[in-house]
Design a protein around this motif. Structure first.
Motif, mmCIF file in Angstrom:
data_model
loop_
_atom_site.group_PDB
_atom_site.id
_atom_site.type_symbol
_atom_site.label_atom_id
_atom_site.label_comp_id
_atom_site.label_asym_id
_atom_site.label_seq_id
_atom_site.Cartn_x
_atom_site.Cartn_y
_atom_site.Cartn_z
ATOM 1 N N ARG A 123 0.801 -1.224 0.000
ATOM 2 C CA ARG A 123 0.000 0.000 0.000
ATOM 3 C C ARG A 123 0.838 1.281 0.000
ATOM 4 O O ARG A 123 0.441 2.272 -0.622
ATOM 5 C CB ARG A 123 -0.936 0.011 1.207
ATOM 6 C CG ARG A 123 -1.996 -1.076 1.165
ATOM 7 C CD ARG A 123 -3.064 -0.825 2.213
ATOM 8 N NE ARG A 123 -4.125 -1.826 2.156
ATOM 9 C CZ ARG A 123 -5.229 -1.781 2.892
ATOM 10 N NH1 ARG A 123 -5.406 -0.771 3.752
ATOM 11 N NH2 ARG A 123 -6.153 -2.722 2.788
ATOM 12 N N ALA A 124 1.961 1.246 0.711
ATOM 13 C CA ALA A 124 2.734 2.484 0.879
ATOM 14 C C ALA A 124 4.095 2.462 0.198
ATOM 15 O O ALA A 124 4.729 3.511 0.071
ATOM 16 C CB ALA A 124 2.926 2.780 2.367
ATOM 17 N N PRO A 141 5.014 2.067 -3.040
ATOM 18 C CA PRO A 141 5.153 2.913 -4.239
ATOM 19 C C PRO A 141 5.254 4.400 -3.921
ATOM 20 O O PRO A 141 5.798 5.172 -4.720
ATOM 21 C CB PRO A 141 3.859 2.602 -5.012
ATOM 22 C CG PRO A 141 3.463 1.235 -4.566
ATOM 23 C CD PRO A 141 3.842 1.178 -3.117
ATOM 24 N N ARG A 142 4.752 4.828 -2.759
ATOM 25 C CA ARG A 142 4.829 6.247 -2.377
ATOM 26 C C ARG A 142 5.995 6.520 -1.427
ATOM 27 O O ARG A 142 6.168 7.650 -0.972
ATOM 28 C CB ARG A 142 3.509 6.661 -1.705
ATOM 29 C CG ARG A 142 2.307 6.589 -2.632
ATOM 30 C CD ARG A 142 1.023 6.983 -1.929
ATOM 31 N NE ARG A 142 0.579 5.961 -0.991
ATOM 32 C CZ ARG A 142 0.417 6.145 0.319
ATOM 33 N NH1 ARG A 142 0.714 7.318 0.859
ATOM 34 N NH2 ARG A 142 -0.011 5.175 1.098
ATOM 35 N N ARG A 193 6.468 5.393 1.696
ATOM 36 C CA ARG A 193 5.965 5.746 3.021
ATOM 37 C C ARG A 193 5.658 4.497 3.865
ATOM 38 O O ARG A 193 4.748 4.490 4.681
ATOM 39 C CB ARG A 193 4.691 6.579 2.894
ATOM 40 C CG ARG A 193 4.927 8.010 2.455
ATOM 41 C CD ARG A 193 3.608 8.783 2.356
ATOM 42 N NE ARG A 193 2.787 8.656 3.547
ATOM 43 C CZ ARG A 193 2.933 9.400 4.647
ATOM 44 N NH1 ARG A 193 3.886 10.323 4.684
ATOM 45 N NH2 ARG A 193 2.138 9.242 5.698
ATOM 46 N N TYR A 225 3.348 4.373 7.254
ATOM 47 C CA TYR A 225 2.142 3.548 7.221
ATOM 48 C C TYR A 225 2.092 2.618 8.423
ATOM 49 O O TYR A 225 1.028 2.424 9.047
ATOM 50 C CB TYR A 225 2.099 2.736 5.922
ATOM 51 C CG TYR A 225 0.857 1.891 5.781
ATOM 52 C CD1 TYR A 225 -0.284 2.394 5.170
ATOM 53 C CD2 TYR A 225 0.822 0.575 6.263
ATOM 54 C CE1 TYR A 225 -1.437 1.616 5.054
ATOM 55 C CE2 TYR A 225 -0.312 -0.207 6.147
ATOM 56 C CZ TYR A 225 -1.443 0.319 5.542
ATOM 57 O OH TYR A 225 -2.567 -0.455 5.428
ATOM 58 N N TRP A 284 11.969 2.777 -0.572
ATOM 59 C CA TRP A 284 10.524 2.642 -0.363
ATOM 60 C C TRP A 284 10.134 2.696 1.118
ATOM 61 O O TRP A 284 8.974 2.879 1.446
ATOM 62 C CB TRP A 284 10.012 1.333 -0.972
ATOM 63 C CG TRP A 284 10.887 0.147 -0.739
ATOM 64 C CD1 TRP A 284 11.802 -0.392 -1.597
ATOM 65 C CD2 TRP A 284 10.938 -0.673 0.444
ATOM 66 N NE1 TRP A 284 12.425 -1.479 -1.027
ATOM 67 C CE2 TRP A 284 11.911 -1.670 0.219
ATOM 68 C CE3 TRP A 284 10.256 -0.647 1.662
ATOM 69 C CZ2 TRP A 284 12.225 -2.633 1.175
ATOM 70 C CZ3 TRP A 284 10.560 -1.598 2.622
ATOM 71 C CH2 TRP A 284 11.531 -2.571 2.367
ATOM 72 N N GLY A 328 10.980 5.020 3.142
ATOM 73 C CA GLY A 328 10.677 6.409 3.450
ATOM 74 C C GLY A 328 11.535 6.931 4.589
ATOM 75 O O GLY A 328 12.142 6.158 5.336
#
Length: 265
Positions: free
Chosen positions: A76-77, A79-80, A82, A86, A130, A132
């Motif tokens: 869920r996180a 690709p961003r 984070r 998360y 990834w 973050g």
């Protein structure tokens, strides 16, 4: 009469390129033979190495995070960039707990990534991880800690070949009591597993495992490769002193990580 102050200690940087990138306040990935450092504005924000268990292994092996929870966070996180946030925002891991675990994983991987090497070093500008950002660490601190760990291992038993080779049990059992961690390592030595294999199996940082391996070798419980025989310290009292100190590394490392974390708050 005024006392003359000793000259400050000078330390040669392991990676001249890292020094330049820090001066540039660069952001990206520094790729070396045995691992990668991720920089953000010249500070180290993440490190990874095939020789060190990742933060996912450390969290899940300790029972602090379910494996499916980790996979969900990455899906869920990731690709961003984070994943860390998360995990905290979803309530799966506490903020301070994540920072402490991440700091331990960072130094563990950096120890291998910054190992002396004659191979090429490359930097990819703008590359992020990834996971973050969690808690940046000055590159000088990372290099200094890697050097300290290397010196500590050599003081225990100066044989770097033990750190990567398949481990073989010694011919005689140790004649001193072993710690829980040492027994866990020794029970998995079968002539095929490396220290890194064992670290992943038991969910411990690779450096902690190397400490146990070197101490087991010093006690004769693990064979030392004959290609680079160490020069043992003089006196039988050294072995007893070594055994008496076997419980110190994990506690000392935890305290150092805690102090480093508190210093950045």
């Amino acid at each position: 009469m005024a006392m003359e102050r000793p000259a400050p200690e000078t330390r040669t940087a392991v990676s001249p390129m890292l020094v330049r990138l820090v001066a540039e306040r660069a952001t990206g990935a520094l790729l070396r033979d045995r691992g990668t450092l991720y920089l953000c504005e010249g500070q180290v924000v993440h490190a990874e190495s095939p020789a060190a268990p990742g933060i996912d292994v450390l969290l899940t092996a300790a029972g602090r995070l379910r494996p499916e929870g980790w996979r969900e966070a990455v899906d869920r996180a990731g690709p961003r960039g984070r994943v860390g946030r998360y995990l905290v925002e979803s309530g799966q891991v506490g903020d301070g707990e994540l920072e402490l675990c991440h700091l331990g994983a960072l130094h563990d991987a950096a120890f291998f990534a910054l190992a002396p090497s004659s191979g090429p070093t490359r930097f990819r500008y703008g590359v992020g991880h990834w996971m973050g950002p969690i808690r940046p660490v000055p590159a000088e601190t990372v290099e200094r800690e890697a050097a300290r760990r290397r010196e500590l291992l050599d003081r225990i038993w100066p044989c770097p070949d033990l750190d990567t080779a398949p481990l073989v049990r010694g011919r005689r059992p140790p004649d001193t009591p072993l710690t829980v961690g040492q027994r866990a390592v020794l029970s998995r030595i079968d002539g095929t597993r490396t220290p890194q294999d064992i670290a992943r199996e038991i969910g411990r940082p690779a450096f902690h495992t190397l400490i146990d391996v070197r101490r087991l070798a010093a006690l004769g419980a693990v064979e030392t490769p004959r290609t680079t025989p160490p020069e043992p310290p003089e006196g039988l009292a050294w072995a007893a002193r070594l055994a008496a100190e076997t419980t110190a590394p994990d506690v000392a490392l935890l305290q150092r990580l805690r102090d480093a974390l508190e210093a950045t708050l």
